[in-house]
Write a protein that holds these residues in place. Structure first.
Motif: not given
Length: 207
Positions: A27-39, A74-83
Motif C-alpha cells: 500500500k505504501a513504500i518508503g525509506i529509513s535512515n536516509f539523511y537529506a543528501d542521500r534522500m 535530535h530534531q532534524q530540522n534541515t531534514l524535515l525541510e527537505w522532506m
C-alpha cells in the motif's frame, strides 16, 4: 514497507519495492535512515521509470515515508525541510529517544507536562504530532500504551513548542548513518551474519 538503510544495492531494492507497489501488493513504500543528501540523491536518480526484465514499464515512485531518529534532543530540522519539499512524510523511530542523555529527566519537559497534567512522554509525543511527524512509540507496558493514545485532548502552546525547540542538541543519541565507521560496522555485521548462515532476505524483524 521501508528500505531500512541507505547501504548496499539500495537502487535495486527500491526497484523491487516499486514493482510490488505497482502490482498492488504494497500500500505504501518508503525509506529509513536516509539523511537529506542521500534522500535527495535517491529521489533524483533511483525513483525514475524503468523497464523490468519482463519488458514491463514500471513507473518510478518517490518514497512516501522516511523513518528517522527524531526526538527533542535530535530534531532534524534541515531534514524535515527537505522532506516537505519532496512531499515525504517524516516518521520518528525512537520518538522518545529511549530516554537517552537524560531526556526523561529534562526539567523543561517536566514543567510543560505539569502545566497540562500530562506525563513527560505524552508531551513529547504531542510535540511530534504538532510538527506533523508520524510517531512509532514502542512499549510493553500497558499503562504506557494507554497513555500513548491520549494525545488529542490538549495542545502545546507556541511558547511551549519554542521551549522544546531550544532543547535540540543537533546530534544523534544513538549513532550517525553518515559516520564512515558506522557504515563499515554495518558492512561487517552483514558479512558476519552471512558466514553464520543468516541471509537478510530470510530474516524476520519484530517491531
Amino acid at each position: 514497507m521501508l528500505l531500512h538503510q541507505p547501504f548496499g544495492d539500495a537502487y535495486g531494492a527500491w526497484r523491487a519495492l516499486e514493482e510490488l507497489y505497482q502490482e498492488g501488493k504494497l500500500k505504501a513504500i518508503g525509506i529509513s535512515n536516509f539523511y537529506a543528501d542521500r534522500m535527495v540523491e535517491f529521489c533524483q536518480f533511483a525513483c525514475n521509470d524503468f523497464v523490468n526484465p519482463d519488458g514491463d514499464l514500471i513507473q518510478g515512485v518517490r518514497p512516501m515515508v522516511n523513518q528517522v531518529e527524531i526526538h527533542p534532543y535530535h530534531q532534524q530540522n534541515t531534514l524535515l525541510e527537505w522532506m516537505r519539499k519532496y512531499d515525504i512524510q517524516p516518521e520518528a523511530w525512537a520518538p522518545l529517544g529511549e530516554g537517552r542523555e537524560g531526556l526523561f529527566e529534562d526539567e523543561t519537559l517536566k514543567a510543560i507536562a505539569a502545566n497540562h497534567g500530562k506525563s513527560l512522554h505524552q508531551i513529547v509525543l504531542r510535540w511530534h504530532i504538532q510538527r506533523g511527524i508520524a510517531i512509532f512509540p514502542m512499549s510493553r507496558n500497558k499503562a504506557h500504551m494507554a497513555d500513548n493514545l491520549h494525545l488529542f485532548d490538549f495542545e502545546l502552546t507556541d511558547e511551549e513548542m519554542a521551549q522544546i525547540a531550544a532543547l535540540d542538541k543537533g546530534r544523534s543519541a544513538f549513532f550517525s548513518h553518515q559516520d564512515p565507521a558506522i557504515v563499515e560496522w554495518f558492512g561487517q555485521m552483514v558479512e558476519e551474519r552471512k558466514k553464520q548462515g543468516h541471509h537478510p532476505a530470510s530474516e524476520k524483524k519484530a517491531w
